[in-house]
Design a protein around this motif. Structure first.
Motif, PDB file in Angstrom:
ATOM      1  N   MET A   1       0.852  -1.193   0.000  1.00 28.63           N
ATOM      2  CA  MET A   1       0.000   0.000   0.000  1.00 28.63           C
ATOM      3  C   MET A   1       0.885   1.240   0.000  1.00 28.63           C
ATOM      4  O   MET A   1       1.808   1.349   0.795  1.00 28.63           O
ATOM      5  CB  MET A   1      -0.902   0.007   1.229  1.00 28.63           C
ATOM      6  CG  MET A   1      -1.819   1.235   1.290  1.00 28.63           C
ATOM      7  SD  MET A   1      -2.859   1.212   2.751  1.00 28.63           S
ATOM      8  CE  MET A   1      -1.649   1.401   4.028  1.00 28.63           C
ATOM      9  N   SER A   2       0.616   2.177  -0.922  1.00 31.65           N
ATOM     10  CA  SER A   2       1.401   3.408  -0.979  1.00 31.65           C
ATOM     11  C   SER A   2       0.931   4.387   0.083  1.00 31.65           C
ATOM     12  O   SER A   2      -0.219   4.344   0.526  1.00 31.65           O
ATOM     13  CB  SER A   2       1.277   4.040  -2.364  1.00 31.65           C
ATOM     14  OG  SER A   2      -0.075   4.402  -2.614  1.00 31.65           O
ATOM     15  N   VAL A   3       1.848   5.246   0.473  1.00 34.13           N
ATOM     16  CA  VAL A   3       1.550   6.253   1.498  1.00 34.13           C
ATOM     17  C   VAL A   3       1.609   7.624   0.842  1.00 34.13           C
ATOM     18  O   VAL A   3       2.601   7.969   0.198  1.00 34.13           O
ATOM     19  CB  VAL A   3       2.552   6.180   2.666  1.00 34.13           C
ATOM     20  CG1 VAL A   3       2.269   7.273   3.690  1.00 34.13           C
ATOM     21  CG2 VAL A   3       2.492   4.808   3.324  1.00 34.13           C
ATOM     22  N   ASP A   4       0.562   8.425   0.994  1.00 36.93           N
ATOM     23  CA  ASP A   4       0.521   9.758   0.389  1.00 36.93           C
ATOM     24  C   ASP A   4       1.207  10.804   1.260  1.00 36.93           C
ATOM     25  O   ASP A   4       1.843  11.725   0.744  1.00 36.93           O
ATOM     26  CB  ASP A   4      -0.943  10.173   0.150  1.00 36.93           C
ATOM     27  CG  ASP A   4      -1.626   9.274  -0.859  1.00 36.93           C
ATOM     28  OD1 ASP A   4      -1.171   9.234  -2.018  1.00 36.93           O
ATOM     29  OD2 ASP A   4      -2.589   8.596  -0.476  1.00 36.93           O
ATOM     30  N   LEU A   5       1.066  10.658   2.569  1.00 36.57           N
ATOM     31  CA  LEU A   5       1.620  11.680   3.473  1.00 36.57           C
ATOM     32  C   LEU A   5       2.240  11.023   4.703  1.00 36.57           C
ATOM     33  O   LEU A   5       1.596  10.193   5.353  1.00 36.57           O
ATOM     34  CB  LEU A   5       0.517  12.649   3.911  1.00 36.57           C
ATOM     35  CG  LEU A   5       0.915  13.684   4.966  1.00 36.57           C
ATOM     36  CD1 LEU A   5       1.930  14.679   4.393  1.00 36.57           C
ATOM     37  CD2 LEU A   5      -0.323  14.428   5.484  1.00 36.57           C
ATOM     38  N   SER A   6       3.460  11.412   4.984  1.00 32.73           N
ATOM     39  CA  SER A   6       4.113  11.005   6.231  1.00 32.73           C
ATOM     40  C   SER A   6       4.262  12.246   7.108  1.00 32.73           C
ATOM     41  O   SER A   6       4.744  13.285   6.643  1.00 32.73           O
ATOM     42  CB  SER A   6       5.498  10.408   5.965  1.00 32.73           C
ATOM     43  OG  SER A   6       5.421   9.236   5.185  1.00 32.73           O
ATOM     44  N   VAL A   7       3.852  12.133   8.362  1.00 32.00           N
ATOM     45  CA  VAL A   7       4.013  13.213   9.330  1.00 32.00           C
ATOM     46  C   VAL A   7       5.048  12.777  10.351  1.00 32.00           C
ATOM     47  O   VAL A   7       4.882  11.732  10.997  1.00 32.00           O
ATOM     48  CB  VAL A   7       2.691  13.569  10.031  1.00 32.00           C
ATOM     49  CG1 VAL A   7       2.904  14.712  11.012  1.00 32.00           C
ATOM     50  CG2 VAL A   7       1.622  13.945   9.005  1.00 32.00           C
ATOM     51  N   GLY A  35      -5.331  11.578   1.636  1.00 33.64           N
ATOM     52  CA  GLY A  35      -5.040  10.215   1.208  1.00 33.64           C
ATOM     53  C   GLY A  35      -4.534   9.352   2.350  1.00 33.64           C
ATOM     54  O   GLY A  35      -4.779   9.611   3.523  1.00 33.64           O
ATOM     55  N   GLU A  36      -3.799   8.313   1.957  1.00 33.65           N
ATOM     56  CA  GLU A  36      -3.236   7.414   2.953  1.00 33.65           C
ATOM     57  C   GLU A  36      -2.087   8.112   3.686  1.00 33.65           C
ATOM     58  O   GLU A  36      -1.255   8.756   3.067  1.00 33.65           O
ATOM     59  CB  GLU A  36      -2.719   6.143   2.289  1.00 33.65           C
ATOM     60  CG  GLU A  36      -3.804   5.328   1.603  1.00 33.65           C
ATOM     61  CD  GLU A  36      -4.835   4.792   2.585  1.00 33.65           C
ATOM     62  OE1 GLU A  36      -4.456   4.544   3.756  1.00 33.65           O
ATOM     63  OE2 GLU A  36      -6.005   4.635   2.195  1.00 33.65           O
ATOM     64  N   TRP A  37      -2.033   7.940   5.001  1.00 31.98           N
ATOM     65  CA  TRP A  37      -1.030   8.653   5.771  1.00 31.98           C
ATOM     66  C   TRP A  37      -0.390   7.753   6.826  1.00 31.98           C
ATOM     67  O   TRP A  37      -0.917   6.698   7.165  1.00 31.98           O
ATOM     68  CB  TRP A  37      -1.624   9.893   6.444  1.00 31.98           C
ATOM     69  CG  TRP A  37      -2.849   9.633   7.313  1.00 31.98           C
ATOM     70  CD1 TRP A  37      -4.141   9.675   6.915  1.00 31.98           C
ATOM     71  CD2 TRP A  37      -2.846   9.262   8.697  1.00 31.98           C
ATOM     72  NE1 TRP A  37      -4.979   9.371   7.952  1.00 31.98           N
ATOM     73  CE2 TRP A  37      -4.197   9.116   9.069  1.00 31.98           C
ATOM     74  CE3 TRP A  37      -1.863   9.056   9.648  1.00 31.98           C
ATOM     75  CZ2 TRP A  37      -4.594   8.754  10.350  1.00 31.98           C
ATOM     76  CZ3 TRP A  37      -2.238   8.693  10.930  1.00 31.98           C
ATOM     77  CH2 TRP A  37      -3.581   8.556  11.270  1.00 31.98           C
ATOM     78  N   GLU A  38       0.741   8.221   7.308  1.00 31.43           N
ATOM     79  CA  GLU A  38       1.404   7.576   8.433  1.00 31.43           C
ATOM     80  C   GLU A  38       1.927   8.665   9.358  1.00 31.43           C
ATOM     81  O   GLU A  38       2.262   9.765   8.917  1.00 31.43           O
ATOM     82  CB  GLU A  38       2.552   6.677   7.960  1.00 31.43           C
ATOM     83  CG  GLU A  38       3.684   7.406   7.261  1.00 31.43           C
ATOM     84  CD  GLU A  38       4.841   6.493   6.863  1.00 31.43           C
ATOM     85  OE1 GLU A  38       4.820   5.324   7.252  1.00 31.43           O
ATOM     86  OE2 GLU A  38       5.752   6.965   6.154  1.00 31.43           O
ATOM     87  N   LEU A  39       1.967   8.340  10.631  1.00 31.05           N
ATOM     88  CA  LEU A  39       2.412   9.294  11.646  1.00 31.05           C
ATOM     89  C   LEU A  39       3.603   8.675  12.385  1.00 31.05           C
ATOM     90  O   LEU A  39       3.475   7.631  13.019  1.00 31.05           O
ATOM     91  CB  LEU A  39       1.269   9.600  12.620  1.00 31.05           C
ATOM     92  CG  LEU A  39       1.550  10.540  13.785  1.00 31.05           C
ATOM     93  CD1 LEU A  39       2.114  11.879  13.319  1.00 31.05           C
ATOM     94  CD2 LEU A  39       0.264  10.771  14.605  1.00 31.05           C
ATOM     95  N   ARG A  89       4.609  10.067  -0.128  1.00 34.44           N
ATOM     96  CA  ARG A  89       4.879  10.893  -1.310  1.00 34.44           C
ATOM     97  C   ARG A  89       5.186  12.315  -0.883  1.00 34.44           C
ATOM     98  O   ARG A  89       5.999  12.999  -1.506  1.00 34.44           O
ATOM     99  CB  ARG A  89       3.665  10.859  -2.232  1.00 34.44           C
ATOM    100  CG  ARG A  89       3.822  11.657  -3.515  1.00 34.44           C
ATOM    101  CD  ARG A  89       2.592  11.496  -4.382  1.00 34.44           C
ATOM    102  NE  ARG A  89       1.380  11.889  -3.683  1.00 34.44           N
ATOM    103  CZ  ARG A  89       0.943  13.156  -3.582  1.00 34.44           C
ATOM    104  NH1 ARG A  89       1.635  14.148  -4.130  1.00 34.44           N
ATOM    105  NH2 ARG A  89      -0.170  13.426  -2.931  1.00 34.44           N
ATOM    106  N   LEU A  90       4.584  12.756   0.215  1.00 36.77           N
ATOM    107  CA  LEU A  90       4.882  14.031   0.858  1.00 36.77           C
ATOM    108  C   LEU A  90       5.313  13.743   2.294  1.00 36.77           C
ATOM    109  O   LEU A  90       4.848  12.776   2.907  1.00 36.77           O
ATOM    110  CB  LEU A  90       3.666  14.955   0.854  1.00 36.77           C
ATOM    111  CG  LEU A  90       3.044  15.307  -0.493  1.00 36.77           C
ATOM    112  CD1 LEU A  90       1.833  16.212  -0.300  1.00 36.77           C
ATOM    113  CD2 LEU A  90       4.052  15.977  -1.410  1.00 36.77           C
ATOM    114  N   VAL A  91       6.172  14.598   2.819  1.00 34.97           N
ATOM    115  CA  VAL A  91       6.621  14.451   4.211  1.00 34.97           C
ATOM    116  C   VAL A  91       6.441  15.779   4.925  1.00 34.97           C
ATOM    117  O   VAL A  91       6.982  16.808   4.496  1.00 34.97           O
ATOM    118  CB  VAL A  91       8.103  14.016   4.283  1.00 34.97           C
ATOM    119  CG1 VAL A  91       8.585  14.026   5.731  1.00 34.97           C
ATOM    120  CG2 VAL A  91       8.297  12.638   3.681  1.00 34.97           C
TER     121      VAL A  91
END
Length: 801
Positions: A1-7, A35-39, A89-91
């Motif tokens: 699964m791709s991740v759109d935003l990482s925080v 979108g899909e995100w990770e923290l 894709r963004l951080v």
């Protein structure tokens, strides 16, 4: 699964704030369209429950990850771990206190969508909303630190330290992988990386509120500056270090005769200038130590004194080198100034050539070496530090070129003003000559590229106006004192023969490998004024370079600069060699004009040195990058043109010993607190050994006469040395001619009057040429013989007139 935003959230001892911060971030991301995100929470070795708080949330939501460090290493290290662990894709990186609310992410994402590689939150851009301010002192220190940081590292970015930034993910991971800093300086290091890579960065105004418990302290800005300094030092290329070392070695070899024993060696070709310059450094250090006026002194030319601003005391160097003067003496300070200053000048030309003309460091180093160690520079190295310590000139040239680009006119204008101000305190005449050379270059370039000139003149004019607005208030009083204060003068006349002969442009200097005393005979005023002498091979090579690279506008402008400077250096009139034909020179239009009236016009040829150096750098860069079969022949031609002008070390001899009477302090037994010591003959530009006496005696006594520029007559015309008096003229003539005059009652009366004017307490005659005749003259003037004490003849005026 791709991740759109990482925080990424770095955290250190944030157990109280971390929970609400993570909850707010999760709530916003779940309710918005990112979108899909990770923290990712990075625990930087916390000693409280920070890791447990993050772990609990990670157990509750698989999109939350905990990265733990073994110990506290700093924000930079934590961010590097977090970004490199991301997949988005963004951080987004944000501080644990959420001083900038997570809702501001939408504005940053919009800026990224417009084609930027990064969008950084800013508290300094118009539109920013500061909800809760920091304490006024803290805010002031923060703004000052931020200003220094962006000035040094990332000009144009108003707020580097706001902890809310959004990046293109792949670019962020590349930049953080290359980063080295562990502390707060990581923000600036990353922005520098983006700028060097050409990746556009948008600065977006955000809402921001100070949160109690912030880990940022005012001193952290100092630490950031320290980190950035270390970063810059690490980024210096080995080739640049080698070039600087090469220039320093050249400079040291040039002055090696004096470094053997700085206090005991003298450059005879300086005539009396070494004594004068050591005195300048000594009196400035004394003024700094005792908080005296740095612009005036009565140590020389008592009681009238000397206008130090109207003389070239180089306050820009003599003041910062005052500690060296205090600890090691003025001879060492002068050596440091001239050796280091000449090397720094070469480094500055090297930097400018690399920045503006070529990328080949070897070519830049050769061009810079020619600019800094050309024959006229070596000639002035005998005696004139103000004409060899020119490291500010390339910086001024570069700042003027930046103004032409029109991107940051106010910033560049302010810096130009500060640079010009500092150069004024290093040397005004070199600044005037540099301005003349820049004007010639501008005219030449405008003719070659009128389109660029049309686009550049408005920002250049505006920037110059800003520079003047900065410079004038800073130098107004010193310049007023120079031109209108005590012992100021209108101009210094150098006679009608101060221009170069055309032959001087192609002949060899005395200290050049192919030169000799005979090669400069009749072509230079003295060994310190060999202001051309480039040698015919270099002139011929420069002509060939111009012909070969004529298609380039910069080459045309450099050729125009060199030719214009050479023609102006011929003076108001010049004779065609080997004929009796005398022609008017272009300098005639400037001769007698304000500022130019005191210029030795032959010095204008010094402008040719950097012009030739830049032409040579361009040619070498092209040769070294080409596969031309005749490349070796071209390199050989360059070597053959430079070899004849390679400088020999400056001549140095053992210095005249200071008489024990002065060196041992015996003079103190004879001199009252308000009295002067009168050397015989009275010091003047041709006989200024008394300046060395005075510096050896820690400036403990004053004397009449001396070596300086001062006024003469009702028109206050500038002359070298003191205004003549009867007794000083008489003793000077005896010292020169060796004939004892008939001393009449009139001469004795004049001597009494002069000694009273000087407040003389003691006359001192050291062994010298015609000292017997001088002693007889003083005996006759005073009506009694002198006494031999401590290696000198003295006349104690307390014993009678």
């Amino acid at each position: 699964m791709s991740v759109d935003l990482s925080v990424v959230v770095p955290a250190y001892n944030e157990e109280r704030r971390l929970g609400p911060t993570l909850a707010a971030i999760r709530e916003h991301l779940e309710s918005s369209d990112h979108g899909e995100w990770e923290l990712i929470v990075v625990d930087d070795g916390s000693t409280d429950r920070t890791a447990e708080v993050a772990a609990e949330m990670a157990d509750d939501d698989p999109r939350v990850h905990l990265v733990s460090g073994d110990r506290n290493r700093g924000k930079g290290h934590a961010l590097r771990l977090g970004v490199l662990a991301s997949y988005g894709r963004l951080v987004l990186i944000t501080d644990a206190d959420l001083a900038a609310p997570i809702e501001e992410l939408d504005d940053l994402a919009k800026a990224l969508g417009e084609g930027h590689a990064a969008a950084i939150g800013s508290r300094a851009r118009p539109g920013a909303d500061i909800g809760t301010h920091q304490h006024r002192l803290r805010e002031f220190l923060g703004r000052t630190g931020n200003f220094l940081i962006r000035t040094v590292a990332v000009p144009g970015v108003r707020d580097t330290q706001c902890g809310f930034k959004l990046f293109d993910g792949d670019l962020a991971r590349e930049a953080f992988a290359e980063s080295r800093l562990r502390g707060w300086g990581i923000d600036v290091e990353i922005l520098q990386y983006f700028r060097r890579a050409g990746w556009p960065v948008a600065e977006v105004p955000v809402r921001w509120s100070h949160q109690e418990g912030s880990k940022v302290r005012p001193l952290d800005y100092v630490r950031v500056l320290a980190e950035l300094t270390l970063l810059k030092a690490r980024a210096v290329r080995r080739a640049d270090v080698l070039a600087a070392a090469f220039f320093l070695a050249l400079s040291f070899v040039l002055f090696s005769g004096r470094w053997v024993d700085p206090g005991g060696r003298y450059i005879p070709d300086s005539m009396q200038d070494q004594n004068q310059w050591e005195w300048f450094f000594a009196v400035t250090a004394d003024n700094v130590r005792h908080l005296h006026d740095p612009l005036f002194t009565t140590l020389q030319n008592f009681p009238d004194g000397v206008n130090l601003m109207a003389n070239t005391v180089m306050l820009g160097l003599s003041v910062p080198l005052a500690p060296v003067t205090w600890l090691f003496g003025p001879a060492v300070a002068l050596n440091v100034a001239m050796t280091g200053g000449l090397a720094a000048t070469a480094v500055a030309w090297y930097w400018l050539i690399l920045r503006r003309l070529v990328r080949h460091r070897g070519a830049a180093a050769v061009g810079a070496a020619l600019a800094a160690f050309a024959p006229p520079m070596v000639s002035h190295a005998n005696a004139h530090p103000n004409f060899i310590v020119l490291f500010m000139i390339p910086l001024i040239v570069d700042r003027a070129l930046r103004l032409c680009e029109g991107t940051r006119v106010v910033h560049d204008g302010v810096l130009l003003g500060l640079f010009v101000t500092y150069q004024i305190f290093l040397g005004e005449e070199p600044l005037l000559l540099a301005a003349l050379g820049m004007l010639l270059f501008a005219v030449g370039y405008a003719v070659a590229r009128p389109d660029l000139a049309h686009a550049a003149w408005r920002p250049l004019a505006k920037g110059i106006g800003i520079a003047l607005a900065v410079t004038v208030p800073l130098v107004a009083y010193p310049l007023w004192w120079q031109f209108f204060g005590a012992q100021s003068y209108k101009s210094v006349l150098h006679g009608d023969n101060a221009g170069n002969s055309p032959l001087a442009l192609i002949s060899f200097a005395e200290r050049s490998l192919a030169g000799s005393k005979e090669s400069v005979q009749g072509l230079a005023m003295n060994p310190t004024e060999e202001n051309a002498f480039f040698g015919w091979p270099l002139v011929a090579l420069s002509f060939a370079i111009v012909v070969r690279l004529w298609e380039r506008a910069v080459v045309k402008a450099l050729a125009f600069t060199a030719c214009g400077a050479a023609l102006l250096s011929l003076g108001p009139k010049f004779r065609i060699p080997l004929t009796d034909i005398v022609l008017p020179g272009p300098w005639k239009a400037l001769a007698g004009r304000p500022l130019f009236e005191s210029v030795i016009e032959s010095r204008v040829a010094m402008v040719c040195a950097p012009a030739f150096g830049m032409l040579l750098a361009l040619a070498l860069a092209r040769l070294l990058a080409s596969r031309w079969r005749g490349r070796r022949l071209g390199l050989a031609a360059v070597a053959l043109a430079l070899l004849p002008i390679v400088p020999a070390p400056l001549k140095a001899v053992d210095r005249i010993d200071v008489p024990p009477f002065i060196a041992d302090g015996t003079w103190r037994q004879y001199l009252g607190p308000d009295e002067t010591l009168v050397p015989v003959p009275v010091p003047d530009p041709a006989s200024a050994e008394a300046l060395h006496w005075q510096t050896t005696a820690d400036l403990g006594f004053r004397f009449p006469g001396g070596y300086f520029n001062g006024p003469w007559g009702p028109d206050r015309v500038g002359i070298y040395g003191p205004s003549p008096r009867n007794t000083s003229n008489l003793l000077h003539d005896v010292g020169e001619l060796g004939r004892v005059p008939k001393v009449t009652p009139a001469w004795r009366a004049a001597a009494r009057q002069d000694l009273e004017f000087w407040k003389a307490g003691l006359l001192v005659l050291a062994p010298q040429r015609h000292d017997t005749e001088l002693r007889a003259t003083v005996d006759a003037l005073l009506g009694r013989p002198g006494k031999w004490v401590g290696g000198v003849w003295i006349w104690d005026l307390h014993d009678g007139p």
